[in-house]
Design a protein around this motif. Structure first.
Motif, mmCIF file in Angstrom:
data_model
loop_
_atom_site.group_PDB
_atom_site.id
_atom_site.type_symbol
_atom_site.label_atom_id
_atom_site.label_comp_id
_atom_site.label_asym_id
_atom_site.label_seq_id
_atom_site.Cartn_x
_atom_site.Cartn_y
_atom_site.Cartn_z
ATOM 1 N N GLU A 50 2.248 -21.089 -1.243
ATOM 2 C CA GLU A 50 1.206 -20.660 0.159
ATOM 3 C C GLU A 50 0.558 -19.476 -0.449
ATOM 4 O O GLU A 50 1.342 -18.445 -0.693
ATOM 5 C CB GLU A 50 1.804 -20.521 1.260
ATOM 6 N N HIS A 51 -0.728 -19.647 -0.714
ATOM 7 C CA HIS A 51 -1.329 -18.256 -0.991
ATOM 8 C C HIS A 51 -1.557 -17.389 0.204
ATOM 9 O O HIS A 51 -2.021 -17.789 1.261
ATOM 10 C CB HIS A 51 -2.955 -18.684 -1.521
ATOM 11 N N LYS A 52 -1.371 -16.132 0.252
ATOM 12 C CA LYS A 52 -1.318 -15.241 1.114
ATOM 13 C C LYS A 52 -2.757 -14.936 1.817
ATOM 14 O O LYS A 52 -2.780 -14.691 2.906
ATOM 15 C CB LYS A 52 -0.569 -13.873 1.029
ATOM 16 N N TYR A 53 -3.838 -15.408 0.832
ATOM 17 C CA TYR A 53 -5.086 -15.322 1.240
ATOM 18 C C TYR A 53 -5.389 -16.273 2.561
ATOM 19 O O TYR A 53 -6.286 -15.823 3.327
ATOM 20 C CB TYR A 53 -5.981 -15.733 0.336
ATOM 21 N N LEU A 54 -4.828 -17.270 2.323
ATOM 22 C CA LEU A 54 -5.031 -18.371 3.878
ATOM 23 C C LEU A 54 -4.189 -17.857 4.897
ATOM 24 O O LEU A 54 -4.720 -18.614 6.068
ATOM 25 C CB LEU A 54 -4.505 -19.767 3.127
ATOM 26 N N TYR A 55 -3.342 -17.028 4.990
ATOM 27 C CA TYR A 55 -2.731 -16.515 6.264
ATOM 28 C C TYR A 55 -3.591 -16.505 7.467
ATOM 29 O O TYR A 55 -3.338 -17.009 8.609
ATOM 30 C CB TYR A 55 -1.700 -15.643 6.116
ATOM 31 N N ARG A 56 -4.488 -15.761 7.169
ATOM 32 C CA ARG A 56 -5.514 -15.456 8.359
ATOM 33 C C ARG A 56 -6.675 -16.068 8.441
ATOM 34 O O ARG A 56 -7.477 -15.761 9.401
ATOM 35 C CB ARG A 56 -5.506 -13.930 8.587
ATOM 36 N N VAL A 82 -11.272 -30.982 -9.318
ATOM 37 C CA VAL A 82 -9.951 -30.913 -8.845
ATOM 38 C C VAL A 82 -9.497 -29.445 -8.689
ATOM 39 O O VAL A 82 -9.665 -28.742 -9.551
ATOM 40 C CB VAL A 82 -9.224 -31.438 -9.780
ATOM 41 N N THR A 83 -9.132 -29.140 -7.486
ATOM 42 C CA THR A 83 -8.740 -27.828 -7.044
ATOM 43 C C THR A 83 -7.390 -27.767 -6.253
ATOM 44 O O THR A 83 -7.064 -28.831 -5.766
ATOM 45 C CB THR A 83 -9.874 -27.090 -6.277
ATOM 46 N N TYR A 84 -6.908 -26.628 -5.734
ATOM 47 C CA TYR A 84 -5.745 -26.960 -4.937
ATOM 48 C C TYR A 84 -5.909 -25.282 -4.205
ATOM 49 O O TYR A 84 -6.609 -24.389 -4.627
ATOM 50 C CB TYR A 84 -4.476 -26.999 -5.751
ATOM 51 N N GLY A 85 -5.023 -25.462 -3.230
ATOM 52 C CA GLY A 85 -4.601 -24.165 -2.349
ATOM 53 C C GLY A 85 -5.770 -23.280 -1.993
ATOM 54 O O GLY A 85 -6.545 -23.869 -1.247
ATOM 55 N N ALA A 86 -5.722 -21.936 -2.165
ATOM 56 C CA ALA A 86 -6.894 -21.045 -1.660
ATOM 57 C C ALA A 86 -8.195 -21.390 -2.309
ATOM 58 O O ALA A 86 -9.153 -21.217 -1.549
ATOM 59 C CB ALA A 86 -6.503 -19.561 -1.901
#
Length: 108
Positions: A33-39, A69-73
């Motif tokens: 989990e990328h922390k950028y996405l938390y908030r 094709v991408t993923y996560g944040a």
């Protein structure tokens, strides 16, 4: 399918659904989990016992001229870029490949 699996959610729905799927999987799963996405990653979450399947790519935006094709944040910025290109007449498909497992092939 046996082997190491790596998942990277891009929104709240995927975060909950993939975590449940990872816990239930018989094989080791690396959950990133990328922390950028938390908030920043806001949205609905699956109710009850719903999971997001591991090993199946998700088409976040259909398109016919190119596939990103991408993923996560990077999924949200990729969707924004695809929307900007659409205004110029270029239709870009955005595929979230961060749901894939080792050895799987994600095709659109």
């Amino acid at each position: 399918r046996p082997g190491l699996k790596v998942v990277a959610p891009s929104n709240a729905w995927d975060a909950k659904g993939l975590l449940k799927a990872a816990i239930r999987d018989d094989n080791p799963v690396v959950y990133m989990e990328h922390k950028y996405l938390y908030r920043r990653a806001k949205g609905p979450v699956p109710g009850g016992d719903e999971i997001v399947p591991i090993g199946v790519a998700a088409i976040r935006r259909p398109g016919s001229d190119a596939t990103l094709v991408t993923y996560g944040a990077m999924v949200p910025p990729s969707l924004e870029a695809a929307d900007r290109l659409a205004k110029e007449g270029v239709e870009v498909e955005v595929e979230h490949g961060g749901l894939a497992s080792h050895g799987s092939h994600c095709a659109s």
